[in-house]
Design a protein around this motif. Structure first.
Motif, PDB file in Angstrom:
ATOM      1  N   ALA A 100      37.650  39.674  39.510  1.00 39.46           N
ATOM      2  CA  ALA A 100      37.283  39.277  39.848  1.00 39.46           C
ATOM      3  C   ALA A 100      36.263  39.622  41.259  1.00 39.46           C
ATOM      4  O   ALA A 100      34.735  39.015  41.892  1.00 39.46           O
ATOM      5  CB  ALA A 100      37.612  37.610  40.304  1.00 39.46           C
ATOM      6  N   GLU A 101      36.694  40.640  41.702  1.00 39.17           N
ATOM      7  CA  GLU A 101      36.311  41.151  42.570  1.00 39.17           C
ATOM      8  C   GLU A 101      34.601  41.740  42.457  1.00 39.17           C
ATOM      9  O   GLU A 101      33.880  41.781  42.983  1.00 39.17           O
ATOM     10  CB  GLU A 101      37.297  42.438  44.007  1.00 39.17           C
ATOM     11  CG  GLU A 101      37.984  41.557  44.189  1.00 39.17           C
ATOM     12  CD  GLU A 101      39.163  42.851  45.137  1.00 39.17           C
ATOM     13  OE1 GLU A 101      39.346  42.303  46.411  1.00 39.17           O
ATOM     14  OE2 GLU A 101      40.020  43.312  44.297  1.00 39.17           O
TER      15      GLU A 101
ATOM     16  N   CYS B 281      32.412  49.704  41.082  1.00 40.49           N
ATOM     17  CA  CYS B 281      32.212  48.888  40.394  1.00 40.49           C
ATOM     18  C   CYS B 281      30.555  50.080  39.709  1.00 40.49           C
ATOM     19  O   CYS B 281      30.027  49.563  39.079  1.00 40.49           O
ATOM     20  CB  CYS B 281      31.145  47.799  41.081  1.00 40.49           C
ATOM     21  SG  CYS B 281      32.288  46.826  41.836  1.00 40.49           S
ATOM     22  N   SER B 282      30.423  51.240  39.977  1.00 40.96           N
ATOM     23  CA  SER B 282      29.347  51.882  39.900  1.00 40.96           C
ATOM     24  C   SER B 282      30.205  53.847  38.513  1.00 40.96           C
ATOM     25  O   SER B 282      30.557  53.920  38.459  1.00 40.96           O
ATOM     26  CB  SER B 282      28.524  53.018  40.897  1.00 40.96           C
ATOM     27  OG  SER B 282      28.034  53.619  40.384  1.00 40.96           O
TER      28      SER B 282
ATOM     29  N   MET C  12      28.707  42.290  42.113  1.00 37.82           N
ATOM     30  CA  MET C  12      27.784  42.543  41.562  1.00 37.82           C
ATOM     31  C   MET C  12      27.204  41.423  41.366  1.00 37.82           C
ATOM     32  O   MET C  12      25.654  41.980  41.237  1.00 37.82           O
ATOM     33  CB  MET C  12      28.608  43.038  40.006  1.00 37.82           C
ATOM     34  CG  MET C  12      28.879  44.209  39.451  1.00 37.82           C
ATOM     35  SD  MET C  12      29.464  44.402  37.547  1.00 37.82           S
ATOM     36  CE  MET C  12      28.050  44.778  36.912  1.00 37.82           C
ATOM     37  N   HIS C  13      27.490  40.227  41.585  1.00 38.36           N
ATOM     38  CA  HIS C  13      26.489  39.143  41.372  1.00 38.36           C
ATOM     39  C   HIS C  13      25.248  39.059  43.106  1.00 38.36           C
ATOM     40  O   HIS C  13      23.998  38.996  43.409  1.00 38.36           O
ATOM     41  CB  HIS C  13      27.351  38.056  41.758  1.00 38.36           C
ATOM     42  CG  HIS C  13      27.702  37.261  40.277  1.00 38.36           C
ATOM     43  ND1 HIS C  13      27.759  36.253  40.175  1.00 38.36           N
ATOM     44  CD2 HIS C  13      27.661  38.578  38.868  1.00 38.36           C
ATOM     45  CE1 HIS C  13      27.995  36.371  38.733  1.00 38.36           C
ATOM     46  NE2 HIS C  13      27.378  37.116  38.309  1.00 38.36           N
TER      47      HIS C  13
END
Length: 291
Positions: free
Chosen positions: A9-10, A221-222, A15-16
């Motif tokens: 979720a995080e 996230c990368s 990303m959004h």
């Protein structure tokens, strides 16, 4: 080094936001966090600097010692890098994690800084083929909150700016034996021209976009990142990819262009700050730029 864990979720939330050029801390994709720099902070060195980039803290000390030039370049001095990833900076530096990162950092710094295009290595020559100045650059990671490469490169440029190398006087006796004397006058010293010394800009690919100065959460996230060393003119001197994921040619081109743009814009305020801080002498206080 192990990555910080973020929930699915995080990850989607981060990303959004990045897709819309809005990061968790309110920055745009090409913005740095606030940077603070202090120079001349370690008394037993010839140059030093401490940098805070967000909550990433780095200390750099430079010691100049007389050594022997390398046979391939007898008329140049050189730099040696030592990186200490303190386990106090983050638990992930304990054991092999810190060791491996230290080696990777040292190798990258050597590529970026130890060449005549970055530092005037010929100015470090004392007697061609016999003696030269060797600059031992010690990097200590005090606290880690992402983007170590950029923080270290800025700290190294600041420490090189702060470095004073004693003037050398060479005398020769009747038998032709040379004797080297170092000036003990602190004002009789040589300074390095740091104009062409590059800074590293790290760009992390997150979704279909990329960000500079990624936090540990963003880094998680990368899938891959590019390290780009950039001079004050926007010239790229070194590119390295990190991470297990792949980057398509279009992404590499876009990230390189962004790195050139961001890196070029970084040098002017950095040099302005260093010169301003030096002009204040003992009255100076810790000041920052960007962010």
């Amino acid at each position: 080094m192990a990555a910080v864990q973020v929930s699915e979720a995080e990850k989607v939330y981060i990303m959004h936001g990045i897709r819309d050029d809005l990061r968790l801390d309110g920055r745009g994709c090409e913005d740095y966090r606030h940077i603070e720099i202090e120079t001349d902070v370690v008394s037993n060195t010839d140059g030093s600097a401490k940098i805070s980039l967000g909550h990433t803290d780095v200390l750099v000390g430079i010691k100049a010692e007389i050594g022997k030039p390398k046979p391939m370049v007898p008329d140049e001095g050189y730099l040696e890098f030592f990186v200490d990833c303190s386990a106090n900076a983050t638990p992930e530096f304990e054991g092999r994690g810190g060791e491996e990162l230290g080696v990777e950092l040292s190798n990258t710094l050597y590529k970026v800084f130890n060449n005549r295009h970055s530092v005037d290595l010929r100015s470090l020559c004392i007697c061609p083929g016999e003696n030269c100045w060797v600059l031992y650059v010690d990097v200590l990671l005090l606290q880690c909150d992402g983007n170590l490469f950029d923080a270290i490169s800025i700290a190294i440029k600041a420490a090189l700016f702060n470095t004073r190398i004693p003037k050398v006087h060479i005398s020769e006796d009747e038998e032709g034996v040379k004797e080297i004397e170092l000036s003990d006058d602190p004002y009789d010293c040589m300074r390095l021209n740091v104009e062409n010394v590059p800074c590293i800009v790290s760009l992390c690919k997150i979704g279909h976009r990329h960000v500079v100065d990624a936090t540990l959460q963003e880094k998680a996230c990368s899938v891959a990142s590019l390290l780009i060393s950039v001079t004050h003119r926007g010239t790229v001197t070194c590119v390295r990819k990190r991470g297990g994921g792949s980057l398509d040619p279009e992404s590499i081109f876009e990230m390189t262009e962004a790195g050139k743009r961001v890196g070029k814009a970084l040098h002017a305020p950095l040099m302005e700050l260093l010169q301003k801080e030096e002009s204040l002498g003992k009255k100076r206080q810790k000041v920052g730029f960007l962010g």
